[in-house]
Design an enzyme around this catalytic site. Structure first.
Site, PDB file in Angstrom:
ATOM      1  N   ASP A  23      17.686  85.383  47.024  1.00  0.00           N
ATOM      2  CA  ASP A  23      16.954  84.543  46.079  1.00  0.00           C
ATOM      3  C   ASP A  23      16.618  85.352  44.822  1.00  0.00           C
ATOM      4  O   ASP A  23      15.902  86.358  44.899  1.00  0.00           O
ATOM      5  CB  ASP A  23      15.670  84.040  46.742  1.00  0.00           C
ATOM      6  CG  ASP A  23      15.038  82.872  46.006  1.00  0.00           C
ATOM      7  OD1 ASP A  23      15.508  82.535  44.906  1.00  0.00           O
ATOM      8  OD2 ASP A  23      14.077  82.295  46.541  1.00  0.00           O
ATOM      9  N   ASP A  24      17.156  84.957  43.674  1.00  0.00           N
ATOM     10  CA  ASP A  24      16.856  85.583  42.377  1.00  0.00           C
ATOM     11  C   ASP A  24      17.427  86.996  42.242  1.00  0.00           C
ATOM     12  O   ASP A  24      16.927  87.783  41.429  1.00  0.00           O
ATOM     13  CB  ASP A  24      15.340  85.674  42.127  1.00  0.00           C
ATOM     14  CG  ASP A  24      14.716  84.336  41.759  1.00  0.00           C
ATOM     15  OD1 ASP A  24      15.451  83.335  41.690  1.00  0.00           O
ATOM     16  OD2 ASP A  24      13.494  84.290  41.541  1.00  0.00           O
TER      17      ASP A  24
ATOM     18  N   CYS B 158      16.761  78.256  41.044  1.00  0.00           N
ATOM     19  CA  CYS B 158      16.993  78.164  42.476  1.00  0.00           C
ATOM     20  C   CYS B 158      17.533  76.821  42.963  1.00  0.00           C
ATOM     21  O   CYS B 158      18.649  76.734  43.477  1.00  0.00           O
ATOM     22  CB  CYS B 158      15.701  78.479  43.230  1.00  0.00           C
ATOM     23  SG  CYS B 158      14.968  80.075  42.829  1.00  0.00           S
TER      24      CYS B 158
ATOM     25  N   ASP C 175      21.540  83.138  44.525  1.00  0.00           N
ATOM     26  CA  ASP C 175      21.519  81.797  43.942  1.00  0.00           C
ATOM     27  C   ASP C 175      21.450  81.802  42.417  1.00  0.00           C
ATOM     28  O   ASP C 175      21.834  80.831  41.769  1.00  0.00           O
ATOM     29  CB  ASP C 175      20.382  80.955  44.527  1.00  0.00           C
ATOM     30  CG  ASP C 175      19.005  81.585  44.333  1.00  0.00           C
ATOM     31  OD1 ASP C 175      18.911  82.692  43.756  1.00  0.00           O
ATOM     32  OD2 ASP C 175      18.005  80.960  44.762  1.00  0.00           O
ATOM     33  N   ASN C 176      20.940  82.870  41.816  1.00  0.00           N
ATOM     34  CA  ASN C 176      20.910  82.978  40.354  1.00  0.00           C
ATOM     35  C   ASN C 176      20.560  84.399  39.977  1.00  0.00           C
ATOM     36  O   ASN C 176      20.183  85.214  40.830  1.00  0.00           O
ATOM     37  CB  ASN C 176      19.900  82.008  39.717  1.00  0.00           C
ATOM     38  CG  ASN C 176      18.521  82.047  40.332  1.00  0.00           C
ATOM     39  OD1 ASN C 176      18.134  81.172  41.095  1.00  0.00           O
ATOM     40  ND2 ASN C 176      17.756  83.087  40.003  1.00  0.00           N
TER      41      ASN C 176
END
Length: 581
Positions: A42-43, A78, A314-315
């Protein structure tokens, strides 16, 4: 019916059964379909060294497989990005345009129209046993979207986190039943819990078991960043990279939000940025341990040779770029490029691909690896040609689409000056610099044109702002070429962007742009504002170096009336927003 006819029918049935048995005996049973493990962080950025703590992951997956050096996401935040992973679609086709329920995140519409056609459903149809643990979508599990009893279709083992990433004091849906966790490291630290649940699942698998799909979706390295206690002192002296060309640099000729940060960043903001940087790295060490544990269990159980392991985020993320303290949501490379790598049968060790792999390709890839046909409604395509026949797969995706719809709040705790200003994610600890706004809404094409790579972005704001960069000569996106580019270059990119923002399925796979008369954009310093309409309309500037109360003009604004933005769901304290058009 006569006795003769009964005997005749019985004989015909017996003949059919014998023929079927002979046919089946003559068939060759094919090899067992491969198992698939998908680890999603995540991130986690790529550009700012987000893979630095992941040495085990790099060794076990990247060096033993294929690394995608140019992986890009469809949206730099997200929920829309994760929705693209599940659906295999760009956000204009799956409808989750930001992290709010109103913006489509885990909404009833998403559940009814997209989840039912996500890649897990197709894996189940191929006979896979499916397992999920961790963060799903930011609004998952809240009462207004079905609560924890809603288990997305296609999953056999479901351990879905309620809401956004947390490490402690969270709730999980265990196959539709609520499970509550506290603040004890041994029992509750979420990354380790995901690891333990994965180990429990893998212990039940064997070479003769049906193929499985295992998705481990960690909270790391999303805030609030608590690390495992034994990693609490790692990276204590680490600082956010100062050598990135846009770090603490005043944005020039960019959309309104980018003109808002305080430059140079105050010392306390710089300290905060460094603390976030080191904290993020520490959380990833537990993910690295988890990858190693999964790898070792697969090897011990003789499953590794028939298992693909894919790792991705995700990013991306930023930390001080153009003075933005910390977040994502922007169209620049630091927010849209992510780590991605895969190992497994038929993939040569230590290989790389510079092709533009995307999050929309992950679902189609999983379906293809399972032996299925990719559904026509998916915009992505399998990545398998990039390791099966890399030379024939050049220009795999020459044109990439990135979309986002900005968020806003009526009021921002600790920043009363932004009351009713349609801003979002403003941190009082960083002098209330805001990371998002209603007019941070854009669509961009990242296109290969001859030997250049251009990024062309159109913002849906009161200025119709345009940004254009040539990424090879200007990798930090410092110089906006929108006012100096050759007219036919800009027009061609504009047309290609229009095609992509309305594409669906196979029409999203556009060809490389070629134009004999195309002139490479140039000109130093940008040469003027990158907007279509040079008259300022409702896009105020902040005074440099201090907090200033600004009033947006109501002329030409978009969004819901403020009366519809009051009394947000108390469960969604992080997502109290209103939807922009």
């Amino acid at each position: 019916m006569s006795a003769f006819r009964r005997r005749k029918m019985a004989f015909e049935v017996l003949v059919c059964l014998l023929m079927a048995m002979v046919s089946a005996a003559g068939q060759t049973v094919g090899p067992k379909p491969p198992n698939i493990v998908f680890v999603l962080t995540d991130d986690q950025d790529l550009v700012l060294g987000g893979m630095d703590p992941m040495q085990k992951t790099t060794n076990l997956i990247g060096q033993q497989g294929l690394t995608f050096t140019n992986a890009v996401v469809s949206c730099p935040i997200c929920c829309p990005s994760r929705s693209s992973i599940i659906s295999g679609k760009y956000i204009h086709n799956h409808g989750a345009i930001n992290n709010s329920v109103e913006g489509g995140c885990s909404s009833r519409s998403w559940q009814q129209n997209q989840e039912t056609r996500g890649f897990p459903v197709y894996l189940k149809q191929r006979g896979y046993t499916t397992f999920f643990a961790g963060k799903y979508l930011n609004q998952y599990g809240y009462d207004r979207v079905g609560g924890v009893s809603h288990v997305p279709p296609g999953w056999d083992w479901w351990n879905g986190l309620v809401g956004n990433s947390k490490y402690y004091d969270y709730q999980i849906s265990i196959n539709g039943t609520l499970e509550t966790h506290g603040h004890d490291y041994l029992n509750d630290y979420l990354t380790d819990l995901i690891n333990r649940r994965a180990q429990d699942f893998l212990e039940l698998q064997g070479p003769s078991s049906p193929p499985f799909f295992l998705m481990l979706s960690t909270p790391a390295c999303h805030e609030p960043f608590p690390s495992a206690p034994h990693y609490a002192h790692r990276y204590s002296a680490a600082k956010a990279p100062r050598d990135h060309g846009s770090f603490n640099v005043k944005a020039k000729d960019k959309h309104w939000l980018m003109e808002q940060p305080i430059i140079p960043m105050p010392n306390d903001t710089l300290q905060l940025v460094d603390e976030y940087y080191s904290s993020r790295l520490r959380t990833l060490l537990s993910v690295d341990d988890m990858v190693e544990d999964v790898y070792n269990t697969l090897r011990r159980k003789n499953l590794l040779d028939n298992t693909y392991i894919l790792f991705a985020s995700d990013n991306g993320y930023h930390l001080g770029q153009f003075g933005l303290p910390y977040d994502k949501r922007e169209p620049y490379e630091f927010d849209i490029r992510v780590p991605m790598m895969i190992r497994g049968p038929g993939i040569a060790a230590g290989t790389t691909s510079q092709e533009s792999a995307m999050n929309i390709d992950l679902g189609p890839t999983f379906i293809s690896l399972a032996g299925g046909e990719v559904p026509d409604h998916m915009d992505g395509k399998p990545l398998t040609p990039l390791w099966e026949n890399p030379k024939a797969s050049q220009n795999f995706r020459p044109n990439v689409l990135v979309e986002y719809s900005g968020e806003e709040k009526v009021s921002i705790a600790g920043c009363p000056q932004w009351q009713n200003q349609r801003l979002f994610n403003c941190n009082p600890l960083a002098h209330c610099v805001c990371e998002d706004a209603w007019n941070n809404t854009f669509s961009c094409i990242r296109a290969t044109v001859d030997s250049a790579i251009y990024k062309y972005c159109e913002f849906k704001d009161n200025q119709n702002f345009v940004e254009l960069y040539e990424l090879i000569s200007d990798p930090f996106e410092l110089t906006n070429l929108a006012s100096t580019a050759a007219p036919n270059l800009k027009e061609t990119l504009k047309q290609q962007l229009a095609l992509l923002t309305s594409c669906s399925g196979s029409t999203c796979n556009t060809k490389k742009i070629k134009h004999k008369k195309m002139k490479k954009a140039g000109g130093g310093g940008g040469g003027g504002r990158g907007r279509e309409d040079k008259k300022m309309k409702g896009s105020p500037k902040l005074a440099k170096g201090k907090d200033t109360v600004v009033k947006f003009s109501q002329k030409g604004t978009a969004g819901l009336p403020s009366s519809q933005c009051q009394n947000p769901d108390a469960e969604e304290t992080e997502e109290e927003i209103c939807l922009r058009n």
